[in-house]
Design an enzyme around this catalytic site. Sequence first.
Site, PDB file in Angstrom:
ATOM      1  N   GLU A  61       0.855  -1.195   0.000  1.00 19.82           N
ATOM      2  CA  GLU A  61       0.000   0.000   0.000  1.00 19.82           C
ATOM      3  C   GLU A  61       0.892   1.247   0.000  1.00 19.82           C
ATOM      4  O   GLU A  61       2.004   1.225   0.540  1.00 19.82           O
ATOM      5  CB  GLU A  61      -0.921  -0.082   1.233  1.00 19.82           C
ATOM      6  CG  GLU A  61      -1.787   1.110   1.529  1.00 19.82           C
ATOM      7  CD  GLU A  61      -2.856   1.425   0.504  1.00 19.82           C
ATOM      8  OE1 GLU A  61      -2.479   1.564  -0.675  1.00 19.82           O
ATOM      9  OE2 GLU A  61      -4.030   1.597   0.872  1.00 19.82           O
ATOM     10  N   ASP A  62       0.403   2.301  -0.598  1.00 21.64           N
ATOM     11  CA  ASP A  62       1.212   3.529  -0.663  1.00 21.64           C
ATOM     12  C   ASP A  62       1.312   4.213   0.684  1.00 21.64           C
ATOM     13  O   ASP A  62       2.399   4.537   1.155  1.00 21.64           O
ATOM     14  CB  ASP A  62       0.657   4.491  -1.729  1.00 21.64           C
ATOM     15  CG  ASP A  62      -0.845   4.761  -1.597  1.00 21.64           C
ATOM     16  OD1 ASP A  62      -1.469   4.307  -0.609  1.00 21.64           O
ATOM     17  OD2 ASP A  62      -1.402   5.430  -2.489  1.00 21.64           O
ATOM     18  N   ASP A  94      -3.071   5.828   6.573  1.00 22.29           N
ATOM     19  CA  ASP A  94      -3.536   7.094   7.124  1.00 22.29           C
ATOM     20  C   ASP A  94      -4.464   6.796   8.309  1.00 22.29           C
ATOM     21  O   ASP A  94      -4.002   6.506   9.399  1.00 22.29           O
ATOM     22  CB  ASP A  94      -4.213   7.855   5.983  1.00 22.29           C
ATOM     23  CG  ASP A  94      -4.657   9.260   6.344  1.00 22.29           C
ATOM     24  OD1 ASP A  94      -4.161   9.794   7.334  1.00 22.29           O
ATOM     25  OD2 ASP A  94      -5.498   9.823   5.626  1.00 22.29           O
ATOM     26  N   PHE A 147      -0.713  16.469   3.580  1.00 28.02           N
ATOM     27  CA  PHE A 147      -1.149  15.799   2.358  1.00 28.02           C
ATOM     28  C   PHE A 147       0.043  15.717   1.411  1.00 28.02           C
ATOM     29  O   PHE A 147       0.653  16.726   1.065  1.00 28.02           O
ATOM     30  CB  PHE A 147      -2.309  16.546   1.689  1.00 28.02           C
ATOM     31  CG  PHE A 147      -2.990  15.687   0.669  1.00 28.02           C
ATOM     32  CD1 PHE A 147      -3.970  14.787   1.041  1.00 28.02           C
ATOM     33  CD2 PHE A 147      -2.616  15.738  -0.662  1.00 28.02           C
ATOM     34  CE1 PHE A 147      -4.575  13.954   0.106  1.00 28.02           C
ATOM     35  CE2 PHE A 147      -3.213  14.915  -1.607  1.00 28.02           C
ATOM     36  CZ  PHE A 147      -4.201  14.027  -1.224  1.00 28.02           C
ATOM     37  N   ARG A 187       1.451  11.695  -9.754  1.00 31.32           N
ATOM     38  CA  ARG A 187       1.871  10.316  -9.499  1.00 31.32           C
ATOM     39  C   ARG A 187       3.263  10.038 -10.063  1.00 31.32           C
ATOM     40  O   ARG A 187       3.972   9.155  -9.600  1.00 31.32           O
ATOM     41  CB  ARG A 187       0.890   9.325 -10.145  1.00 31.32           C
ATOM     42  CG  ARG A 187      -0.492   9.305  -9.530  1.00 31.32           C
ATOM     43  CD  ARG A 187      -1.242   8.084 -10.044  1.00 31.32           C
ATOM     44  NE  ARG A 187      -2.680   8.157  -9.826  1.00 31.32           N
ATOM     45  CZ  ARG A 187      -3.296   7.809  -8.703  1.00 31.32           C
ATOM     46  NH1 ARG A 187      -2.601   7.393  -7.682  1.00 31.32           N
ATOM     47  NH2 ARG A 187      -4.605   7.878  -8.604  1.00 31.32           N
TER      48      ARG A 187
END
Length: 185
Positions: free
Chosen positions: A104-105, A108, A157, A170
């Site tokens: 997973e990136d 959060d 963010f 991206r």
Amino acid sequence: MEKLKLLISGEQIAARVEEMGNQITADCAAQSVVFVAVLKGAAIFLSDLVRQVPLDATFDFIGVASYGNPRGPKQEKIWDSTGEVRLTKDVEQSLRDQNVILVEDILDTGLTLSFLKRLLLGHQPRSLRVAVLLDKTSRRKLPVQADYVGFSIPDAFVVGYGLDYAEKYRNLSGIYVLPTAPVGP
Ligand code: IMP
């Protein structure tokens, strides 16, 4: 283009991903592994990570979407999920009795990862481990953790290296903080 502030350079990411790959290789020694990456954000991380793991390996992709307001840098207004996650694309290969590594990136609130762990455990893998590039520990709503974490980052963010804002950024090699949002997603 909004002003982006470099948080983690491409070189730092490459060095850390190599270390993560070495750790995974040591932990899974002589076993076959299936990497399952979460679209689209983890695609770049996956492609770098798997090349640092010289084991018998395959990879697959899974897609999820969350209900709620569109996410963005103005956390108080539009970065808010209802906590409902839904599957948009399932894996294509059987995970039964496999050693699965979910890639997973960013971790959060933990809502997505909790959903995905439950889902993948339903496939009855032999083992399930989680690798995330970034972890925003201070934002966690559910008590979920990754087995491999690239970098712990502050509550901001971020975009780049697969992570987007409104599908942009991206393709950046590093991770950047996006301080202000344009109007709309
Ligand atoms: P969680 O369910 O709140 O843990 O959020 C996980 C997902 O939210 C990630 O897979 C990303 O798609 C997205 N996300 C969370 N924080 C950021 C960020 O800073 N930039 C871009 N996407 C993010």
